[in-house]
Design a protein around this motif. Structure first.
Motif, short mmCIF file in Angstrom:
data_model
loop_
_atom_site.label_atom_id
_atom_site.label_comp_id
_atom_site.label_asym_id
_atom_site.label_seq_id
_atom_site.Cartn_x
_atom_site.Cartn_y
_atom_site.Cartn_z
N ARG A 16 0.84 -1.21 0.00
CA ARG A 16 0.00 0.00 0.00
C ARG A 16 0.87 1.26 0.00
O ARG A 16 0.61 2.20 -0.75
N ARG A 20 0.98 4.11 -2.94
CA ARG A 20 0.74 5.54 -2.65
C ARG A 20 1.89 6.40 -3.14
O ARG A 20 1.67 7.48 -3.67
N ALA A 30 -3.61 12.05 -3.80
CA ALA A 30 -3.81 11.05 -2.76
C ALA A 30 -5.23 11.03 -2.21
O ALA A 30 -5.72 9.99 -1.80
N ASP A 31 -5.91 12.18 -2.23
CA ASP A 31 -7.27 12.23 -1.69
C ASP A 31 -8.34 12.05 -2.77
O ASP A 31 -9.52 12.12 -2.50
N GLU A 32 -7.91 11.79 -4.00
CA GLU A 32 -8.84 11.54 -5.09
C GLU A 32 -9.50 10.17 -4.88
O GLU A 32 -8.84 9.23 -4.46
N PRO A 33 -10.81 10.05 -5.14
CA PRO A 33 -11.46 8.74 -4.95
C PRO A 33 -10.77 7.61 -5.69
O PRO A 33 -10.71 6.48 -5.19
N GLU A 36 -7.94 6.29 -3.52
CA GLU A 36 -8.43 5.50 -2.39
C GLU A 36 -8.89 4.11 -2.85
O GLU A 36 -8.62 3.11 -2.20
N THR A 37 -9.57 4.06 -3.99
CA THR A 37 -10.02 2.79 -4.53
C THR A 37 -8.83 1.93 -4.94
O THR A 37 -8.79 0.73 -4.66
N ILE A 39 -5.78 1.94 -3.75
CA ILE A 39 -5.08 1.42 -2.57
C ILE A 39 -5.86 0.26 -1.95
O ILE A 39 -5.28 -0.74 -1.53
N LEU A 40 -7.17 0.36 -1.93
CA LEU A 40 -7.98 -0.75 -1.42
C LEU A 40 -7.82 -1.99 -2.28
O LEU A 40 -7.67 -3.11 -1.77
N THR A 140 -14.60 5.88 -8.22
CA THR A 140 -15.36 6.58 -7.20
C THR A 140 -16.15 5.54 -6.44
O THR A 140 -16.76 4.66 -7.02
#
Length: 157
Positions: A16, A20, A30-33, A36-37, A39-40, A140
């Motif tokens: 992860r 990043r 980094a804060d873009e949806p 986040e998707t 990284i998940l 998203t």
């Protein structure tokens, strides 16, 4: 770009962090949806490789250049196990068994291919600067709606 993964659960966190660190040069904030998707998805696919194969794996990430407004992000995890990925049905308070369901729900496309004595599991997220229709821009976690004066608004669910 690729990262070699040892068959150790601690490698999931390292994967992860590595993913990043690659986002900044690609123009994905980094804060873009989408980030986040992504990284998940890294977490889920690397966890599956580490937990279910017990063998080393390779994480590959294909990111768009910083200037690209519309493109596809591709994530691949290759491991040494020939066992096909099998989605499981987690129930109630089960603490595992949801990984491939998450991949299926979050990625625009995913699949796997046999590779030598192992396999490669991949998924793709489409990135777009501005969606043509609600929900058209992947990455998203929630539906995308036309916002005020051409801005996209994201509904938190």
């Amino acid at each position: 770009m690729q990262l070699e993964i040892r068959p150790d659960p601690a490698e999931v966190g390292r994967a992860r962090r590595w993913a990043r660190s690659r986002l900044a040069g690609s123009g994905i904030e980094a804060d873009e949806p989408l980030a986040e998707t992504l990284i998940l998805l890294v977490s889920e696919l690397v966890t599956n490789a580490v937990v279910h194969t017990g063998s080393p794996a390779v994480l590959r990430l294909s990111l768009p250049g910083a200037e690209a407004e519309e493109s596809t992000v591709r994530l691949e995890v290759a491991d040494g196990s020939s066992r096909a990925p099998v989605p499981r049905c987690a129930e109630g308070d089960d603490t595992n068994g949801r990984g491939l369901a998450l991949v299926d729900g979050l990625a625009d496309r995913w699949g796997w291919t046999a590779e030598g004595t192992g396999k490669r599991i991949w998924c793709e997220l489409d990135r777009c600067a501005r969606p043509a229709q609600p929900g058209a821009c992947a990455g998203t976690a929630a539906p995308v709606y036309e916002g005020y004066e051409g801005y996209a608004a994201y509904e938190a669910v």
